[in-house]
Write an enzyme that holds these catalytic residues in place. Structure first.
Site, short mmCIF file in Angstrom:
data_model
loop_
_atom_site.label_atom_id
_atom_site.label_comp_id
_atom_site.label_asym_id
_atom_site.label_seq_id
_atom_site.Cartn_x
_atom_site.Cartn_y
_atom_site.Cartn_z
N HIS A 98 -13.04 -59.06 48.85
CA HIS A 98 -12.47 -57.96 49.63
C HIS A 98 -12.25 -56.74 48.73
CE1 HIS A 98 -10.62 -60.85 52.84
NE2 HIS A 98 -11.87 -60.53 53.12
N ARG B 95 -19.29 -65.66 52.37
CA ARG B 95 -19.88 -65.34 53.67
C ARG B 95 -21.21 -66.06 53.82
NH1 ARG B 95 -18.19 -60.48 51.24
NH2 ARG B 95 -16.47 -59.42 52.32
N TYR C 171 -4.36 -63.12 55.83
CA TYR C 171 -4.19 -64.55 55.59
C TYR C 171 -2.74 -64.92 55.30
CZ TYR C 171 -9.21 -64.46 55.57
OH TYR C 171 -10.51 -64.27 55.94
N ARG D 135 -14.50 -69.92 55.86
CA ARG D 135 -14.03 -68.87 54.94
C ARG D 135 -12.53 -68.63 55.14
NH1 ARG D 135 -15.69 -64.21 52.09
NH2 ARG D 135 -14.76 -62.22 52.69
N HIS E 155 -17.51 -68.53 59.27
CA HIS E 155 -16.38 -67.65 58.98
C HIS E 155 -15.06 -68.42 59.09
CE1 HIS E 155 -16.66 -63.54 57.73
NE2 HIS E 155 -15.52 -63.23 58.32
N LYS F 31 -21.10 -57.54 49.80
CA LYS F 31 -21.40 -56.27 50.46
C LYS F 31 -21.58 -55.17 49.43
CE LYS F 31 -19.00 -57.29 54.81
NZ LYS F 31 -17.92 -56.88 55.74
#
Length: 317
Positions: A289, A170, A298, A266, A263, A194
């Site tokens: 993730h 990211r 994806y 990404r 993004h 995150k």
């Protein structure tokens, strides 16, 4: 109840002058809880706080001093209906629903309310469109399309483009990288994602060359203050995400791809990994993730690309 003739927007301006209110004070505590205890990202905390303050502003149009007695399912539904009437997107509506449900559950635990009034609040899920994905050829063209004219910025921008595409990280993660996060003996980088979760992501020799060129030949020219940040902005400190977005957009435009953002790189990295035969869990780990379900989008992208290739190439399509 006598109707009040102020607009919703005007009440947002009034809130700061209407004195303390229990819901507003609880929102501040809730935001602190999300940051310090739950470990939510600053962007999520900021979004939830804004949504909940908008709720207080709406309640303020109904009663001079909103309290938790006004925190009812009926009022929450009316607030979301007002959101729809204001022309907000489904994504905004879904986020506001998530914010108020999380807040409601927290308020029960804190003893502000007796029952979780927002638990039954229904909001539409944000529409999940397939992400924009570059072809491998377009991605290669973008990698070679830095628009910078001065050598230090050129080396930095090339390294940024290569790293985004090589790792799928990211933009916030890229901006947060430090010098000691890179291990060039193994061509890998430690990424802080995150919730401060860390992962190690590999990159290839082309990316490594670009990173080393920036570190050894370009970084010192931009350095103006003591910092461990790997990527620097024009003022010599850690680069800002908005600068990275501009770098990617300019490179995209140079390569004939309008509206390109980090993004999309990404998404492209993940899709090209799957197209190349990578296992879904490997891609999940690479992207950071927490849920495999998030990564599965994806597979839909790859399937869509397969269908298009089949339609164009197969004689019976």
């Amino acid at each position: 109840m006598t109707p009040r003739h102020h607009t919703h927007a005007s009440h947002q301006a009034e809130l700061s002058s209407c004195g303390p209110n229990p819901i507003g004070e609880a929102i501040n505590d809730f935001a602190e809880h999300l940051t310090l205890v739950v470990g939510r990202s600053p962007a999520t905390v900021k979004g939830y706080r804004a949504d909940l303050n908008d709720l207080v502003s709406y309640l303020h149009t109904q009663t001079p001093t909103p309290t938790f007695a006004d925190f009812t399912l009926t009022n929450l539904r009316a607030w979301l209906a007002h959101t729809v009437d204001a022309g907000k997107t489904r994504a905004t509506l879904a986020r506001r629903g998530a914010a108020v449900r999380t807040f409601s559950t927290w308020c029960v635990k804190q003893g502000f309310i007796d029952r979780d009034v927002a638990a039954k609040l229904q909001t539409p899920k944000a529409g999940r469109s397939l992400p924009k994905v570059l072809t491998a050829t377009s991605a290669a063209q973008v990698m070679e399309s830095s628009a910078a004219t001065r050598e230090p910025e050129f080396l930095r921008d090339c390294a940024i483009l290569e790293l985004l595409y090589a790792t799928g990280m990211r933009v916030s993660e890229l901006c947060g990288t430090n010098l000691n996060d890179f291990d060039f003996s193994r061509n890998q980088v430690k990424v802080t994602g995150k919730g401060d979760k860390q992962r190690v992501v590999p990159f290839g020799p082309t990316c490594a060359d670009a990173l080393l060129m920036w570190r050894d030949s370009g970084r010192a020219a931009l350095l103006k203050k003591t910092t461990d940040a790997f990527f620097l902005g024009s003022r010599g400190g850690r680069i800002d995400p908005s600068v990275v977005r501009s770098i990617v957009a300019r490179a995209g435009a140079q390569a004939g791809v309008q509206g390109l953002g980090p993004h999309a790189l990404r998404h492209s990295a993940a899709t090209h990994m799957l197209d190349g035969g990578a296992d879904l869990r490997v891609v999940q780990e690479m992207l950071g993730h927490s849920s495999l379900q998030t990564t599965q989008i994806y597979t839909h992208v790859s399937t869509a690309r397969l269908r298009e290739a089949y339609r164009q190439a197969h004689p019976r399509a």
